[in-house]
Design a protein around this motif. Structure first.
Motif, mmCIF file in Angstrom:
data_model
loop_
_atom_site.group_PDB
_atom_site.id
_atom_site.type_symbol
_atom_site.label_atom_id
_atom_site.label_comp_id
_atom_site.label_asym_id
_atom_site.label_seq_id
_atom_site.Cartn_x
_atom_site.Cartn_y
_atom_site.Cartn_z
ATOM 1 N N ARG A 2 40.120 -11.018 34.362
ATOM 2 C CA ARG A 2 39.994 -9.603 34.034
ATOM 3 C C ARG A 2 38.539 -9.258 33.726
ATOM 4 O O ARG A 2 37.781 -10.081 33.235
ATOM 5 C CB ARG A 2 40.833 -9.289 32.795
ATOM 6 C CG ARG A 2 42.291 -9.601 32.985
ATOM 7 C CD ARG A 2 42.996 -9.724 31.669
ATOM 8 N NE ARG A 2 43.423 -8.421 31.170
ATOM 9 C CZ ARG A 2 44.083 -8.264 30.027
ATOM 10 N NH1 ARG A 2 44.364 -9.297 29.264
ATOM 11 N NH2 ARG A 2 44.445 -7.072 29.642
ATOM 12 N N LYS A 3 38.179 -8.024 34.005
ATOM 13 C CA LYS A 3 36.837 -7.538 33.677
ATOM 14 C C LYS A 3 36.905 -6.722 32.391
ATOM 15 O O LYS A 3 37.913 -6.091 32.098
ATOM 16 C CB LYS A 3 36.315 -6.640 34.795
ATOM 17 C CG LYS A 3 35.992 -7.363 36.063
ATOM 18 C CD LYS A 3 35.380 -6.515 37.167
ATOM 19 C CE LYS A 3 35.228 -5.056 36.929
ATOM 20 N NZ LYS A 3 34.650 -4.312 38.051
ATOM 21 N N ILE A 4 35.807 -6.723 31.659
ATOM 22 C CA ILE A 4 35.649 -5.806 30.529
ATOM 23 C C ILE A 4 34.673 -4.736 30.973
ATOM 24 O O ILE A 4 33.554 -5.026 31.396
ATOM 25 C CB ILE A 4 35.156 -6.521 29.257
ATOM 26 C CG1 ILE A 4 36.218 -7.520 28.783
ATOM 27 C CG2 ILE A 4 34.848 -5.495 28.165
ATOM 28 C CD1 ILE A 4 35.839 -8.299 27.542
ATOM 29 N N ILE A 5 35.130 -3.483 30.883
ATOM 30 C CA ILE A 5 34.345 -2.329 31.325
ATOM 31 C C ILE A 5 34.091 -1.440 30.111
ATOM 32 O O ILE A 5 35.025 -0.917 29.509
ATOM 33 C CB ILE A 5 35.103 -1.533 32.403
ATOM 34 C CG1 ILE A 5 35.420 -2.427 33.603
ATOM 35 C CG2 ILE A 5 34.303 -0.296 32.808
ATOM 36 C CD1 ILE A 5 36.411 -1.824 34.579
ATOM 37 N N ASN A 6 32.835 -1.296 29.746
ATOM 38 C CA ASN A 6 32.461 -0.399 28.655
ATOM 39 C C ASN A 6 32.272 1.004 29.215
ATOM 40 O O ASN A 6 31.646 1.181 30.256
ATOM 41 C CB ASN A 6 31.168 -0.878 27.989
ATOM 42 C CG ASN A 6 30.706 0.064 26.902
ATOM 43 O OD1 ASN A 6 30.183 1.133 27.183
ATOM 44 N ND2 ASN A 6 30.906 -0.327 25.673
ATOM 45 N N SER A 7 32.811 1.984 28.516
ATOM 46 C CA SER A 7 32.628 3.386 28.884
ATOM 47 C C SER A 7 32.121 4.118 27.647
ATOM 48 O O SER A 7 32.812 4.156 26.631
ATOM 49 C CB SER A 7 33.957 3.984 29.357
ATOM 50 O OG SER A 7 33.793 5.321 29.770
ATOM 51 N N THR A 8 30.910 4.653 27.738
ATOM 52 C CA THR A 8 30.254 5.235 26.568
ATOM 53 C C THR A 8 29.580 6.554 26.907
ATOM 54 O O THR A 8 28.910 6.671 27.926
ATOM 55 C CB THR A 8 29.189 4.256 26.009
ATOM 56 O OG1 THR A 8 29.846 3.079 25.558
ATOM 57 C CG2 THR A 8 28.415 4.867 24.857
ATOM 58 N N PHE A 9 29.752 7.531 26.027
ATOM 59 C CA PHE A 9 29.033 8.801 26.114
ATOM 60 C C PHE A 9 27.705 8.631 25.388
ATOM 61 O O PHE A 9 27.654 8.054 24.297
ATOM 62 C CB PHE A 9 29.803 9.926 25.436
ATOM 63 C CG PHE A 9 31.103 10.303 26.102
ATOM 64 C CD1 PHE A 9 31.434 9.884 27.377
ATOM 65 C CD2 PHE A 9 32.000 11.110 25.433
ATOM 66 C CE1 PHE A 9 32.622 10.247 27.980
ATOM 67 C CE2 PHE A 9 33.194 11.491 26.024
ATOM 68 C CZ PHE A 9 33.504 11.060 27.300
ATOM 69 N N VAL A 10 26.635 9.161 25.990
ATOM 70 C CA VAL A 10 25.312 9.058 25.379
ATOM 71 C C VAL A 10 24.520 10.321 25.729
ATOM 72 O O VAL A 10 24.675 10.879 26.812
ATOM 73 C CB VAL A 10 24.576 7.771 25.853
ATOM 74 C CG1 VAL A 10 24.375 7.755 27.351
ATOM 75 C CG2 VAL A 10 23.272 7.557 25.114
#
Length: 185
Positions: A2-10
């Motif tokens: 599995r992949k870890i995908i970070n999703s962040t507002f900046v």
């Protein structure tokens, strides 16, 4: 694996705190919603640090009846924390010790990818140990100036090489930058 995908507002001046107060959040429209929902559909678990968990757990369990709220509320959630012992948001497990080992085991389990929200100590730990696979920065066309960050949020991040794999601009000016994260050598 599995992949870890970070999703962040900046913001342009690197603010990541309190994005729900930014004016561009309200103007994302269907296109942004569909992109967020597609990411949730690609994943079957959510990974967060304590602060992100506390802000999400205060809001998402009170929402239902739309595909995004129903999906995130039903998903397995993991919070990395040494202070939370009995999480109240359903389907939440606490990772409190041997974080790198626990997340390595999560990645090795069968299943869909894992989305990681928030950008902070957990993200930086994942990057330092080669566990973060992708970062999606949602760059909002906003400078907070005096009310923005006093310290850059990436200050405690290990040196990391990112490879741009995709970029897209929404009608409201938000630029979504997708990066693969190079494992540290």
């Amino acid at each position: 694996m599995r992949k870890i995908i970070n999703s962040t507002f900046v913001t342009i001046d690197a603010a990541i705190e309190s994005p729900h107060l930014w004016p561009s959040i309200k103007s994302g429209g269907d296109e942004a919603y569909n992109m967020h929902y597609a990411l949730l559909q690609q994943c079957d678990a959510v990974l967060m640090g304590r602060r992100t968990y506390e802000s999400f757990a205060a809001v998402w369990p009170t929402r239902s009846g739309d595909s995004y709220s129903d999906r995130i509320n039903a998903m397995q959630k993991y919070v990395v924390s040494s202070t939370i012992t009995t999480p109240e948001w359903n389907n939440t497990s606490v990772i409190s010790g041997h974080v790198v080992d626990a997340i390595t085991r999560l990645k090795q389990q069968p299943g869909k990818d894992i989305v990681q929200y928030g950008l902070g100590d957990v993200s930086f730990l994942l990057m330092a140990h080669g566990l973060m696979d992708e970062i999606r920065l949602w760059v909002h066309p906003l400078i907070l100036g005096q009310s923005g960050p006093t310290q850059p949020p990436f200050r405690n991040c290990p040196p990391s090489r990112l490879h741009l794999t995709n970029s897209q601009t929404l009608a409201n000016g938000i630029a979504i930058l997708r990066y693969d994260v190079e494992s540290p050598s």
